[in-house]
Motif scaffolding. Structure first.
Motif, PDB file in Angstrom:
ATOM      1  N   LEU A  25      -8.811  31.656   6.294  1.00 50.12           N
ATOM      2  CA  LEU A  25      -7.447  31.707   5.761  1.00 50.12           C
ATOM      3  C   LEU A  25      -7.274  32.944   4.880  1.00 50.12           C
ATOM      4  O   LEU A  25      -6.274  33.659   5.000  1.00 50.12           O
ATOM      5  N   ALA A  26      -8.239  33.213   4.013  1.00 41.78           N
ATOM      6  CA  ALA A  26      -8.167  34.406   3.156  1.00 41.78           C
ATOM      7  C   ALA A  26      -8.139  35.674   4.007  1.00 41.78           C
ATOM      8  O   ALA A  26      -7.380  36.601   3.728  1.00 41.78           O
ATOM      9  N   ALA A  27      -8.951  35.697   5.059  1.00 41.05           N
ATOM     10  CA  ALA A  27      -8.974  36.862   5.943  1.00 41.05           C
ATOM     11  C   ALA A  27      -7.627  37.049   6.637  1.00 41.05           C
ATOM     12  O   ALA A  27      -7.128  38.179   6.745  1.00 41.05           O
ATOM     13  N   ALA A  28      -7.025  35.963   7.087  1.00 39.68           N
ATOM     14  CA  ALA A  28      -5.722  36.059   7.759  1.00 39.68           C
ATOM     15  C   ALA A  28      -4.642  36.543   6.791  1.00 39.68           C
ATOM     16  O   ALA A  28      -3.820  37.396   7.141  1.00 39.68           O
ATOM     17  N   ILE A  29      -4.655  36.015   5.580  1.00 36.13           N
ATOM     18  CA  ILE A  29      -3.665  36.443   4.576  1.00 36.13           C
ATOM     19  C   ILE A  29      -3.855  37.925   4.263  1.00 36.13           C
ATOM     20  O   ILE A  29      -2.896  38.698   4.245  1.00 36.13           O
ATOM     21  N   ARG A  30      -5.098  38.327   4.034  1.00 35.49           N
ATOM     22  CA  ARG A  30      -5.379  39.738   3.705  1.00 35.49           C
ATOM     23  C   ARG A  30      -5.013  40.654   4.864  1.00 35.49           C
ATOM     24  O   ARG A  30      -4.446  41.726   4.668  1.00 35.49           O
ATOM     25  N   SER A  31      -5.308  40.216   6.071  1.00 33.80           N
ATOM     26  CA  SER A  31      -4.982  41.026   7.242  1.00 33.80           C
ATOM     27  C   SER A  31      -3.472  41.233   7.351  1.00 33.80           C
ATOM     28  O   SER A  31      -3.006  42.341   7.598  1.00 33.80           O
ATOM     29  N   ARG A  32      -2.698  40.167   7.136  1.00 34.95           N
ATOM     30  CA  ARG A  32      -1.230  40.287   7.196  1.00 34.95           C
ATOM     31  C   ARG A  32      -0.707  41.181   6.083  1.00 34.95           C
ATOM     32  O   ARG A  32       0.204  41.977   6.290  1.00 34.95           O
ATOM     33  N   GLN A  33      -1.269  41.060   4.883  1.00 34.28           N
ATOM     34  CA  GLN A  33      -0.784  41.846   3.752  1.00 34.28           C
ATOM     35  C   GLN A  33      -1.160  43.321   3.861  1.00 34.28           C
ATOM     36  O   GLN A  33      -0.402  44.187   3.437  1.00 34.28           O
ATOM     37  N   SER A  34      -2.329  43.613   4.419  1.00 40.74           N
ATOM     38  CA  SER A  34      -2.817  44.988   4.423  1.00 40.74           C
ATOM     39  C   SER A  34      -2.627  45.713   5.741  1.00 40.74           C
ATOM     40  O   SER A  34      -2.677  46.935   5.794  1.00 40.74           O
ATOM     41  N   GLY A  35      -2.452  44.952   6.812  1.00 38.56           N
ATOM     42  CA  GLY A  35      -2.392  45.559   8.124  1.00 38.56           C
ATOM     43  C   GLY A  35      -3.773  45.869   8.688  1.00 38.56           C
ATOM     44  O   GLY A  35      -3.900  46.381   9.795  1.00 38.56           O
ATOM     45  N   LEU A  36      -4.818  45.559   7.913  1.00 37.96           N
ATOM     46  CA  LEU A  36      -6.190  45.761   8.391  1.00 37.96           C
ATOM     47  C   LEU A  36      -6.598  44.580   9.258  1.00 37.96           C
ATOM     48  O   LEU A  36      -6.106  43.469   9.084  1.00 37.96           O
ATOM     49  N   SER A  37      -7.522  44.825  10.157  1.00 39.19           N
ATOM     50  CA  SER A  37      -8.040  43.716  10.957  1.00 39.19           C
ATOM     51  C   SER A  37      -8.806  42.776  10.044  1.00 39.19           C
ATOM     52  O   SER A  37      -9.306  43.183   8.982  1.00 39.19           O
ATOM     53  N   ALA A  38      -8.928  41.539  10.464  1.00 38.28           N
ATOM     54  CA  ALA A  38      -9.660  40.556   9.659  1.00 38.28           C
ATOM     55  C   ALA A  38     -11.103  41.001   9.451  1.00 38.28           C
ATOM     56  O   ALA A  38     -11.689  40.756   8.391  1.00 38.28           O
ATOM     57  N   ALA A  39     -11.679  41.674  10.420  1.00 38.54           N
ATOM     58  CA  ALA A  39     -13.062  42.144  10.303  1.00 38.54           C
ATOM     59  C   ALA A  39     -13.207  43.220   9.220  1.00 38.54           C
ATOM     60  O   ALA A  39     -14.260  43.338   8.600  1.00 38.54           O
ATOM     61  N   ARG A  40     -12.153  43.999   8.971  1.00 40.10           N
ATOM     62  CA  ARG A  40     -12.222  45.097   7.996  1.00 40.10           C
ATOM     63  C   ARG A  40     -11.662  44.717   6.629  1.00 40.10           C
ATOM     64  O   ARG A  40     -11.745  45.498   5.691  1.00 40.10           O
ATOM     65  N   MET A  41     -11.105  43.529   6.512  1.00 38.60           N
ATOM     66  CA  MET A  41     -10.415  43.186   5.265  1.00 38.60           C
ATOM     67  C   MET A  41     -11.334  43.202   4.050  1.00 38.60           C
ATOM     68  O   MET A  41     -10.918  43.528   2.961  1.00 38.60           O
ATOM     69  N   TRP A  42     -12.620  42.897   4.228  1.00 35.86           N
ATOM     70  CA  TRP A  42     -13.520  42.865   3.085  1.00 35.86           C
ATOM     71  C   TRP A  42     -13.873  44.276   2.607  1.00 35.86           C
ATOM     72  O   TRP A  42     -14.371  44.454   1.496  1.00 35.86           O
ATOM     73  N   ALA A  43     -13.598  45.295   3.416  1.00 32.45           N
ATOM     74  CA  ALA A  43     -13.862  46.679   3.017  1.00 32.45           C
ATOM     75  C   ALA A  43     -12.700  47.256   2.208  1.00 32.45           C
ATOM     76  O   ALA A  43     -12.774  48.387   1.754  1.00 32.45           O
ATOM     77  N   ALA A  44     -11.663  46.511   2.029  1.00 37.69           N
ATOM     78  CA  ALA A  44     -10.482  46.987   1.307  1.00 37.69           C
ATOM     79  C   ALA A  44     -10.765  47.005  -0.197  1.00 37.69           C
ATOM     80  O   ALA A  44     -11.831  46.618  -0.660  1.00 37.69           O
ATOM     81  N   ASP A  45      -9.760  47.437  -0.944  1.00 39.32           N
ATOM     82  CA  ASP A  45      -9.838  47.469  -2.399  1.00 39.32           C
ATOM     83  C   ASP A  45     -10.242  46.083  -2.917  1.00 39.32           C
ATOM     84  O   ASP A  45      -9.603  45.092  -2.582  1.00 39.32           O
ATOM     85  N   PRO A  46     -11.308  45.987  -3.746  1.00 38.49           N
ATOM     86  CA  PRO A  46     -11.777  44.677  -4.222  1.00 38.49           C
ATOM     87  C   PRO A  46     -10.703  43.866  -4.940  1.00 38.49           C
ATOM     88  O   PRO A  46     -10.661  42.636  -4.799  1.00 38.49           O
ATOM     89  N   LEU A  47      -9.822  44.513  -5.678  1.00 40.46           N
ATOM     90  CA  LEU A  47      -8.751  43.794  -6.352  1.00 40.46           C
ATOM     91  C   LEU A  47      -7.848  43.117  -5.331  1.00 40.46           C
ATOM     92  O   LEU A  47      -7.514  41.933  -5.463  1.00 40.46           O
ATOM     93  N   GLU A  48      -7.463  43.847  -4.290  1.00 36.68           N
ATOM     94  CA  GLU A  48      -6.597  43.277  -3.263  1.00 36.68           C
ATOM     95  C   GLU A  48      -7.294  42.147  -2.508  1.00 36.68           C
ATOM     96  O   GLU A  48      -6.673  41.144  -2.169  1.00 36.68           O
ATOM     97  N   VAL A  49      -8.573  42.321  -2.252  1.00 39.50           N
ATOM     98  CA  VAL A  49      -9.339  41.274  -1.563  1.00 39.50           C
ATOM     99  C   VAL A  49      -9.367  40.008  -2.410  1.00 39.50           C
ATOM    100  O   VAL A  49      -9.106  38.904  -1.921  1.00 39.50           O
TER     101      VAL A  49
END
Length: 178
Positions: free
Chosen positions: A25-49
């Protein structure tokens, strides 16, 4: 029934199970918010993650509150009173009544027949009582606009049993997120 405590081992298992369930669920939310794939969402800005994880916990919290209210209403339909609900939840009778105002049915007039309605998960169900047999049936419309009813000829022995079947139908037909 007294308030329930769990062991440290049970708490650790629960934490792991909840975290495992939350991750997609967190991956799906982050993917929608960032436009990043769910696989790459953890590589995003730690605050946003971490904010995405917090947003996912908010969704879980809301769902748990709805399921808790349903559990309290179900217990009330089987005869639990506010004192019992409060004891299990670690609060006073008054606190339980405030938290779940409709969980315990109010006494009906003697010999009263007819129906009632319930609203759960964004849908509504009508409960009706057969005047001859005294059995109960239900019809419902889920939040997703799906209509359903007790199977033809099915009459439940109690209003609570019909309500439980209607509630299960409504739970299966919640509105999908856009």
């Amino acid at each position: 029934m007294a308030s329930i405590e769990i062991t440290p081992e049970e708490r650790a298992e629960l934490t792991k199970a909840l975290t495992d369930a939350l991750t997609p669920l967190a991956a799906a939310i982050r993917s929608r918010q960032s436009g990043l794939s769910a696989a790459r969402m953890w590589a995003a800005d730690p605050l946003e993650v971490t904010l995405s994880v917090l947003a996912a916990w908010k969704v879980v919290d809301t769902e748990v509150k709805e399921l808790t209210a349903l559990a309290a209403a179900t217990a009330g339909s089987y005869g639990a009173n506010y004192e019992q609900l409060g004891t299990v939840w670690g609060m006073t009778r008054q606190g339980a009544r405030k938290k779940w105002p409709d969980a315990v049915p109010r006494p009906a007039a003697a010999g009263a027949r007819g129906g009632s309605s319930i609203e759960l998960f964004g849908g509504t169900a009508e409960l009706t009582q057969d005047q001859r047999s005294g059995g109960w049936a239900w019809t419902a419309e889920g939040a997703d606009k799906t209509r359903g009813a007790a199977e033809d000829g099915t009459w439940y022995a109690t209003k609570e049993e019909a309500a439980a079947h209607a509630g299960a139908f409504l739970r299966e037909h919640v509105a999908t997120l856009p």
